[in-house]
Design a protein around this motif. Sequence first.
Motif, PDB file in Angstrom:
ATOM      1  N   ALA A 182     -58.375  74.478  11.030  1.00  0.00           N
ATOM      2  CA  ALA A 182     -58.048  75.800  11.571  1.00  0.00           C
ATOM      3  C   ALA A 182     -57.878  76.821  10.449  1.00  0.00           C
ATOM      4  O   ALA A 182     -58.324  77.969  10.566  1.00  0.00           O
ATOM      5  N   VAL A 183     -57.247  76.391   9.343  1.00  0.00           N
ATOM      6  CA  VAL A 183     -57.112  77.303   8.193  1.00  0.00           C
ATOM      7  C   VAL A 183     -58.483  77.633   7.623  1.00  0.00           C
ATOM      8  O   VAL A 183     -58.766  78.783   7.258  1.00  0.00           O
ATOM      9  N   ALA A 184     -59.359  76.619   7.536  1.00  0.00           N
ATOM     10  CA  ALA A 184     -60.708  76.867   7.024  1.00  0.00           C
ATOM     11  C   ALA A 184     -61.473  77.833   7.914  1.00  0.00           C
ATOM     12  O   ALA A 184     -62.333  78.589   7.436  1.00  0.00           O
ATOM     13  N   ASP A 185     -61.175  77.837   9.210  1.00  0.00           N
ATOM     14  CA  ASP A 185     -61.832  78.759  10.140  1.00  0.00           C
ATOM     15  C   ASP A 185     -61.205  80.150  10.140  1.00  0.00           C
ATOM     16  O   ASP A 185     -61.655  81.022  10.887  1.00  0.00           O
ATOM     17  N   GLY A 186     -60.141  80.336   9.336  1.00  0.00           N
ATOM     18  CA  GLY A 186     -59.565  81.667   9.205  1.00  0.00           C
ATOM     19  C   GLY A 186     -58.216  81.864   9.855  1.00  0.00           C
ATOM     20  O   GLY A 186     -57.652  82.957   9.776  1.00  0.00           O
ATOM     21  N   ASP A 187     -57.677  80.828  10.491  1.00  0.00           N
ATOM     22  CA  ASP A 187     -56.365  80.954  11.133  1.00  0.00           C
ATOM     23  C   ASP A 187     -55.285  80.633  10.114  1.00  0.00           C
ATOM     24  O   ASP A 187     -54.910  79.475   9.927  1.00  0.00           O
ATOM     25  N   LEU A 188     -54.760  81.663   9.457  1.00  0.00           N
ATOM     26  CA  LEU A 188     -53.751  81.445   8.423  1.00  0.00           C
ATOM     27  C   LEU A 188     -52.358  81.277   8.998  1.00  0.00           C
ATOM     28  O   LEU A 188     -51.393  81.120   8.247  1.00  0.00           O
ATOM     29  N   THR A 189     -52.233  81.302  10.325  1.00  0.00           N
ATOM     30  CA  THR A 189     -50.936  81.028  10.948  1.00  0.00           C
ATOM     31  C   THR A 189     -50.753  79.544  11.253  1.00  0.00           C
ATOM     32  O   THR A 189     -49.658  79.135  11.658  1.00  0.00           O
ATOM     33  N   ALA A 190     -51.810  78.748  11.088  1.00  0.00           N
ATOM     34  CA  ALA A 190     -51.729  77.310  11.380  1.00  0.00           C
ATOM     35  C   ALA A 190     -50.862  76.627  10.336  1.00  0.00           C
ATOM     36  O   ALA A 190     -51.063  76.799   9.134  1.00  0.00           O
ATOM     37  N   ARG A 191     -49.890  75.850  10.802  1.00  0.00           N
ATOM     38  CA  ARG A 191     -48.985  75.132   9.914  1.00  0.00           C
ATOM     39  C   ARG A 191     -48.920  73.672  10.333  1.00  0.00           C
ATOM     40  O   ARG A 191     -48.841  73.362  11.535  1.00  0.00           O
ATOM     41  N   ALA A 192     -48.952  72.777   9.363  1.00  0.00           N
ATOM     42  CA  ALA A 192     -48.864  71.341   9.645  1.00  0.00           C
ATOM     43  C   ALA A 192     -47.434  70.979  10.046  1.00  0.00           C
ATOM     44  O   ALA A 192     -46.472  71.501   9.485  1.00  0.00           O
ATOM     45  N   GLU A 193     -47.323  70.098  11.030  1.00  0.00           N
ATOM     46  CA  GLU A 193     -46.017  69.669  11.508  1.00  0.00           C
ATOM     47  C   GLU A 193     -45.572  68.401  10.785  1.00  0.00           C
ATOM     48  O   GLU A 193     -46.380  67.666  10.228  1.00  0.00           O
ATOM     49  N   GLY A 194     -44.271  68.153  10.818  1.00  0.00           N
ATOM     50  CA  GLY A 194     -43.727  66.976  10.177  1.00  0.00           C
ATOM     51  C   GLY A 194     -43.984  65.712  10.981  1.00  0.00           C
ATOM     52  O   GLY A 194     -44.365  65.759  12.153  1.00  0.00           O
ATOM     53  N   SER A 195     -43.793  64.573  10.344  1.00  0.00           N
ATOM     54  CA  SER A 195     -43.973  63.281  10.994  1.00  0.00           C
ATOM     55  C   SER A 195     -42.898  62.338  10.470  1.00  0.00           C
ATOM     56  O   SER A 195     -42.024  62.724   9.704  1.00  0.00           O
ATOM     57  N   ALA A 196     -42.990  61.083  10.892  1.00  0.00           N
ATOM     58  CA  ALA A 196     -42.002  60.091  10.468  1.00  0.00           C
ATOM     59  C   ALA A 196     -42.401  59.385   9.181  1.00  0.00           C
ATOM     60  O   ALA A 196     -41.728  58.458   8.748  1.00  0.00           O
ATOM     61  N   ILE A 197     -43.490  59.819   8.556  1.00  0.00           N
ATOM     62  CA  ILE A 197     -43.990  59.169   7.341  1.00  0.00           C
ATOM     63  C   ILE A 197     -43.782  60.131   6.177  1.00  0.00           C
ATOM     64  O   ILE A 197     -44.335  61.232   6.164  1.00  0.00           O
ATOM     65  N   ALA A 198     -42.994  59.705   5.207  1.00  0.00           N
ATOM     66  CA  ALA A 198     -42.597  60.605   4.119  1.00  0.00           C
ATOM     67  C   ALA A 198     -43.803  61.087   3.313  1.00  0.00           C
ATOM     68  O   ALA A 198     -43.874  62.260   2.936  1.00  0.00           O
ATOM     69  N   GLU A 199     -44.751  60.194   3.025  1.00  0.00           N
ATOM     70  CA  GLU A 199     -45.895  60.583   2.208  1.00  0.00           C
ATOM     71  C   GLU A 199     -46.739  61.637   2.912  1.00  0.00           C
ATOM     72  O   GLU A 199     -47.198  62.603   2.291  1.00  0.00           O
ATOM     73  N   ILE A 200     -46.963  61.461   4.229  1.00  0.00           N
ATOM     74  CA  ILE A 200     -47.748  62.443   4.966  1.00  0.00           C
ATOM     75  C   ILE A 200     -46.973  63.751   5.086  1.00  0.00           C
ATOM     76  O   ILE A 200     -47.555  64.848   5.037  1.00  0.00           O
ATOM     77  N   ASP A 201     -45.649  63.668   5.240  1.00  0.00           N
ATOM     78  CA  ASP A 201     -44.826  64.885   5.271  1.00  0.00           C
ATOM     79  C   ASP A 201     -44.976  65.671   3.978  1.00  0.00           C
ATOM     80  O   ASP A 201     -45.028  66.898   3.995  1.00  0.00           O
ATOM     81  N   GLN A 202     -45.028  64.964   2.855  1.00  0.00           N
ATOM     82  CA  GLN A 202     -45.187  65.655   1.571  1.00  0.00           C
ATOM     83  C   GLN A 202     -46.524  66.387   1.508  1.00  0.00           C
ATOM     84  O   GLN A 202     -46.608  67.525   1.036  1.00  0.00           O
ATOM     85  N   VAL A 203     -47.588  65.733   1.996  1.00  0.00           N
ATOM     86  CA  VAL A 203     -48.902  66.388   2.035  1.00  0.00           C
ATOM     87  C   VAL A 203     -48.861  67.608   2.950  1.00  0.00           C
ATOM     88  O   VAL A 203     -49.420  68.666   2.623  1.00  0.00           O
ATOM     89  N   ALA A 204     -48.186  67.479   4.108  1.00  0.00           N
ATOM     90  CA  ALA A 204     -48.091  68.605   5.038  1.00  0.00           C
ATOM     91  C   ALA A 204     -47.333  69.773   4.414  1.00  0.00           C
ATOM     92  O   ALA A 204     -47.740  70.934   4.547  1.00  0.00           O
ATOM     93  N   ARG A 205     -46.213  69.472   3.725  1.00  0.00           N
ATOM     94  CA  ARG A 205     -45.465  70.550   3.073  1.00  0.00           C
ATOM     95  C   ARG A 205     -46.292  71.222   1.984  1.00  0.00           C
ATOM     96  O   ARG A 205     -46.264  72.450   1.825  1.00  0.00           O
ATOM     97  N   THR A 206     -47.043  70.420   1.224  1.00  0.00           N
ATOM     98  CA  THR A 206     -47.893  71.000   0.192  1.00  0.00           C
ATOM     99  C   THR A 206     -48.967  71.895   0.796  1.00  0.00           C
ATOM    100  O   THR A 206     -49.231  72.998   0.292  1.00  0.00           O
ATOM    101  N   GLN A 207     -49.573  71.443   1.893  1.00  0.00           N
ATOM    102  CA  GLN A 207     -50.592  72.275   2.541  1.00  0.00           C
ATOM    103  C   GLN A 207     -49.979  73.557   3.080  1.00  0.00           C
ATOM    104  O   GLN A 207     -50.571  74.644   2.945  1.00  0.00           O
ATOM    105  N   ASN A 208     -48.798  73.462   3.710  1.00  0.00           N
ATOM    106  CA  ASN A 208     -48.158  74.661   4.243  1.00  0.00           C
ATOM    107  C   ASN A 208     -47.831  75.656   3.129  1.00  0.00           C
ATOM    108  O   ASN A 208     -47.995  76.872   3.301  1.00  0.00           O
TER     109      ASN A 208
END
Length: 435
Positions: A182-208
């Motif tokens: 969605a960000v690549a398509d131009g939607d800069l309001t798209a934000r990744a949500e958290g999950s129960a996996i710490a490593e994936i959460d870190q990637v999501a926070r970095t992307q946000n």
Amino acid sequence: MRQRVMRVAVMAVLVALVLLATPLALGIQTSFFSDERDELERVALTAAIHVPPSFAVGGRVKLPAHEPGIDVGVYDLSGRLRDGSGPRTADSITRPARGGVVARGRGDDQIVVAVPVSAEERVIGVVRASTGTPQVWQRIVLAWLVLSGTALVALVTAIVVARRQARTLTAPLEALSAKAGAVADGDLTARAEGSAIAEIDQVARTQNAMVEHLALRLDHQRHFTSNASHQLRTPLAGLQLGLEAAAAGPDAELRMAVTEALEQVRHLQRTVDEVLRLARATPRPGVPATARTAAEVVEGAERRWHGTFAAEGRRLDFGVERGSGGPRIPDRTAEQILDVLLDNALRHGRGTVEVTVREMGVAVAVDVSDEGSLTLDRRSVFERGATTSRAGSGIGLTLAREMAEAAGGRLTLARTAPTTFTLLLPVTEPPPPPE
């Protein structure tokens, strides 16, 4: 990815089951045959107890009852079957028992155990007990079927757990991929949500965080045109008026008109530099490259705006409190913000406009007030695009606040009636000591 995770988990369970089930199946086979031999030995010993000493001289034997499927026979020392069931002559497994030892073996699809019979410390005969191996194999196969069923249940359970774990692992990644798309398509309001996996959460926070910085930079680039046009409008108008006066006036007034035009050109250059500085980088508190005293900044604003207000029949008053002329402040930022506030008061305010400079230790406060009133609240007045009869196009006040924050200051709406804006700017260096 979900299928790969499932395949890895299922293969791991299959390998574990094979490694566990194979020796367990072999152990079941060995155990069943061993148990069967032990049972045959117990039956043979029980029968040997019932053989009387008279057996050595031809006496009869009455064997006890035993389980069906087991053959029990009593043999004399010549190897002839005297009583019970079994081969008529002693076989190769039975004959060694005549030496006083228990003999065990397998032959002709049978498990055989031979126990010597003793009387008065000598062997008088042999009891032979045997059963068919197909019966033992039936029990072994039945146990293997139970083992296979248990392994199948374990495999099915592993598949269910693997599917659930694969969904737990891949769902956040799939959602993260969708947000990145969605960000690549131009939607800069798209934000990744958290999950129960710490490593994936870190990637999501970095992307946000990356999207936040990207959106902020794009906003500055998008607003550059509107900011530049808004800020350049006033100095260009002043420059045009000065040049027109020089062209229409007598020669005596030419030098004064050109001097004013040059001042407007210098102010225009500083305006361009400030707008470009604001557009090139993310605003952050810092010390600008140039600074002047607050009194000098106010005097410059008075020279630029006095004639404009006089032409509109409006009064413009400047006041510097005692002791506030010494501190040096970011001059370009202060000039731009004062131009925005004075232009806003000229276009949308009423009555006399007062500019007051106050010294506040490590900061200098500049109040710009008029006799009008504001309909917007303190928060929405600085939102880009907010438009009312008082807020104008909604660009100038937003830009002024951004420039104040970029210089480490703050622009606030102090009062709505009469309308008063307060600009706080940090002192870049302490004022010189009094002589």
